[in-house]
Design a protein around this motif. Sequence first.
Motif, PDB file in Angstrom:
ATOM      1  N   GLY A 122       0.763  -1.245   0.000  1.00 59.91           N
ATOM      2  CA  GLY A 122       0.000   0.000   0.000  1.00 59.91           C
ATOM      3  C   GLY A 122       0.788   1.287   0.000  1.00 59.91           C
ATOM      4  N   ALA A 123       2.130   1.208  -0.124  1.00 65.33           N
ATOM      5  CA  ALA A 123       2.941   2.427  -0.144  1.00 65.33           C
ATOM      6  C   ALA A 123       2.576   3.284  -1.356  1.00 65.33           C
ATOM      7  N   ASP A 124       2.486   4.590  -1.138  1.00 64.85           N
ATOM      8  CA  ASP A 124       2.132   5.523  -2.209  1.00 64.85           C
ATOM      9  C   ASP A 124       3.349   5.940  -3.030  1.00 64.85           C
ATOM     10  N   ALA A 125       4.533   5.750  -2.470  1.00 66.31           N
ATOM     11  CA  ALA A 125       5.781   6.065  -3.159  1.00 66.31           C
ATOM     12  C   ALA A 125       6.905   5.315  -2.454  1.00 66.31           C
ATOM     13  N   ILE A 126       8.058   5.281  -3.103  1.00 60.56           N
ATOM     14  CA  ILE A 126       9.239   4.629  -2.544  1.00 60.56           C
ATOM     15  C   ILE A 126      10.347   5.653  -2.387  1.00 60.56           C
ATOM     16  N   GLU A 127      11.025   5.632  -1.241  1.00 64.92           N
ATOM     17  CA  GLU A 127      12.241   6.426  -1.073  1.00 64.92           C
ATOM     18  C   GLU A 127      13.404   5.452  -0.921  1.00 64.92           C
ATOM     19  N   ILE A 128      14.369   5.519  -1.856  1.00 66.81           N
ATOM     20  CA  ILE A 128      15.549   4.664  -1.784  1.00 66.81           C
ATOM     21  C   ILE A 128      16.617   5.373  -0.967  1.00 66.81           C
ATOM     22  N   SER A 129      17.060   4.734   0.095  1.00 68.75           N
ATOM     23  CA  SER A 129      18.137   5.293   0.904  1.00 68.75           C
ATOM     24  C   SER A 129      19.455   4.702   0.399  1.00 68.75           C
ATOM     25  N   VAL A 130      20.246   5.516  -0.306  1.00 69.80           N
ATOM     26  CA  VAL A 130      21.470   4.996  -0.915  1.00 69.80           C
ATOM     27  C   VAL A 130      22.704   5.259  -0.060  1.00 69.80           C
ATOM     28  N   SER A 131      22.508   5.738   1.157  1.00 77.77           N
ATOM     29  CA  SER A 131      23.653   5.980   2.032  1.00 77.77           C
ATOM     30  C   SER A 131      23.308   5.612   3.456  1.00 77.77           C
ATOM     31  N   ASN A 132      24.344   5.317   4.228  1.00 76.52           N
ATOM     32  CA  ASN A 132      24.190   5.058   5.656  1.00 76.52           C
ATOM     33  C   ASN A 132      25.483   5.472   6.336  1.00 76.52           C
ATOM     34  N   PRO A 133      25.459   6.543   7.135  1.00 79.11           N
ATOM     35  CA  PRO A 133      26.686   7.043   7.756  1.00 79.11           C
ATOM     36  C   PRO A 133      27.399   6.024   8.633  1.00 79.11           C
ATOM     37  N   THR A 134      26.668   5.003   9.097  1.00 79.68           N
ATOM     38  CA  THR A 134      27.285   3.983   9.944  1.00 79.68           C
ATOM     39  C   THR A 134      28.003   2.928   9.119  1.00 79.68           C
ATOM     40  N   ARG A 135      27.543   2.734   7.914  1.00 81.00           N
ATOM     41  CA  ARG A 135      28.114   1.728   7.020  1.00 81.00           C
ATOM     42  C   ARG A 135      28.867   2.412   5.874  1.00 81.00           C
ATOM     43  N   GLU A 136      30.194   2.331   5.874  1.00 76.99           N
ATOM     44  CA  GLU A 136      31.003   3.073   4.911  1.00 76.99           C
ATOM     45  C   GLU A 136      30.745   2.636   3.477  1.00 76.99           C
ATOM     46  N   ALA A 137      30.437   1.361   3.268  1.00 69.85           N
ATOM     47  CA  ALA A 137      30.217   0.863   1.901  1.00 69.85           C
ATOM     48  C   ALA A 137      29.085   1.605   1.207  1.00 69.85           C
ATOM     49  N   LEU A 138      27.996   1.866   1.937  1.00 66.33           N
ATOM     50  CA  LEU A 138      26.870   2.582   1.343  1.00 66.33           C
ATOM     51  C   LEU A 138      27.201   4.056   1.133  1.00 66.33           C
ATOM     52  N   GLU A 139      28.044   4.622   1.980  1.00 64.89           N
ATOM     53  CA  GLU A 139      28.446   6.014   1.786  1.00 64.89           C
ATOM     54  C   GLU A 139      29.263   6.154   0.505  1.00 64.89           C
ATOM     55  N   VAL A 140      30.099   5.161   0.229  1.00 65.47           N
ATOM     56  CA  VAL A 140      30.896   5.183  -1.004  1.00 65.47           C
ATOM     57  C   VAL A 140      29.983   5.069  -2.214  1.00 65.47           C
ATOM     58  N   LEU A 141      29.026   4.151  -2.161  1.00 68.24           N
ATOM     59  CA  LEU A 141      28.078   3.955  -3.252  1.00 68.24           C
ATOM     60  C   LEU A 141      27.317   5.240  -3.568  1.00 68.24           C
TER      61      LEU A 141
END
Length: 369
Positions: free
Chosen positions: A115-134
Motif C-alpha cells: 500500500g505504499a504511495d511512493a518509494i524512497e531509496i536510501s542509498v547511504s548510511n553514515p554507519t556503514r562506509e560501503a553505502l556512503e561510497v556507493l
Amino acid sequence: MMKTDFLGLKLKNPVIAASGPWSGNGANIRDLLKIGAGAVVTESVVSDTLLDVRPCIAYDGLGAQNIRLYNDMQIEGWEREMEIAKSVEGIVIASVSAHTPSELAYLATKMEKFGADAIEISVSNPTREALEVLASHPEAVYDITKEVVSNVKVPVLVKLSQNATNISAVAKAVKQAGGSGVSAINTIRCILNVDIETGEPCLATYGGYSGPPIRPLGLASVATIAQTVEIPVCGIGGIMDYRNALEYLMLGASAVQVGTAIMLEGPRALGQIIEDLEAWVEKKDIRSIEQIRGKALKKMKSFDEMKIEPATSTISSAPCTAECDKCIKCCCYHAISKTEEGIYVDKERCTGCGLCTFVCPAKKLSLDW
C-alpha cells in the motif's frame, strides 16, 4: 493554500515526517498522519534485520548522533503495519535500503503491494562506509534507481548523501534513470564527542549526525540540486520550526522532511511546524507554495558574479547591549573600539567582512557605503 503536488502525489501540506524510529510501525505512522503530516516516510525497511546496540542515540544539546541502522521488522510484517498506517487518510512513502539493485527492487515491490504511495531509496548510511561510497557514484545510483523504477508503478524518490563528491551529478543520474525526485540530505557521518576524562567516545562507532548544525549543509545541497537539475527536491536537515521549512522551500525544495524535531520533542513538534507555517502563509496572503518556492534561489549567485562594493560597518543610534563587546572581540582587523561616546568604527581599517553585524545582539551595526 498549503496543498502541494509532490511527485504527482497530492499532499495537504509540504511538511513530511522523515524516516526514523518515530515512523517504525503502523500506529506511529497513523498518529503522525492524524497530526497533519503531508506524508510520512517509514523507517528504512531491509531484507535482513539486525538487533540494535544500546545505547544507539546520543544528543549534546545541539545535534544528535544516531547509530540505529534500520527498522527491525521483517518485510512481511509490514503488510499488517501498512494496514494500520493506511487506516486513516494520508500518504505513506516506504523507505527501503539494500546493497544491490535487485534487493532494493524486491523490497520496493513488496512495500508497493502493501500500500505504499511512493518509494524512497536510501542509498547511504553514515554507519556503514560501503553505502556512503556507493552514494557518491552516479553510475551506481543510476543502476539502483533504474531497477526500482522498472519494477514499481508508484513514484520513486532517492535520498542523497551530502558526502557525495558531486551531488548534482548524482541527482542527474536519478532523473536519467526515471526517478521522480530526490531528497537531500541524509544524516552525516560523525562522532558526537569524546569524554576527555575517560577517553571514551560518546557512542562507540560512527553514526549519523542530525539536527540544526547540519541545516546549512542541507540548504546548500538543496540549492545546488535545484539550480542544476530539473527534478523535484525534498529538503531535509535540521528543520526545527516553520522558518527552517520556509528556508528550504525558498531555496527550491518542493517539500521538506522533519525528523530530529520529532525525535526530541515528540510528534506534536511536527504539528506545530505545520500550524505555524499555515499561519505564516495566511498572514502573507500566499495562495500557493509555488509563490515562495525558489524565491531565495533566484538571488543566489556564483562567487564570480558577486560585486565588489566598498561597504564598511556603520553604526546606528540603537543602544548597545549592556557590557557587550562582541563586535570588538570578533574584529580581526582591529577596526572597532569603544570610546566615551560609544562604539567607534575605523573606516580605514574596516574591510566590510560583515561579521560584526551578525554577532551584535542589538543590531546596532550594518554594512553601508
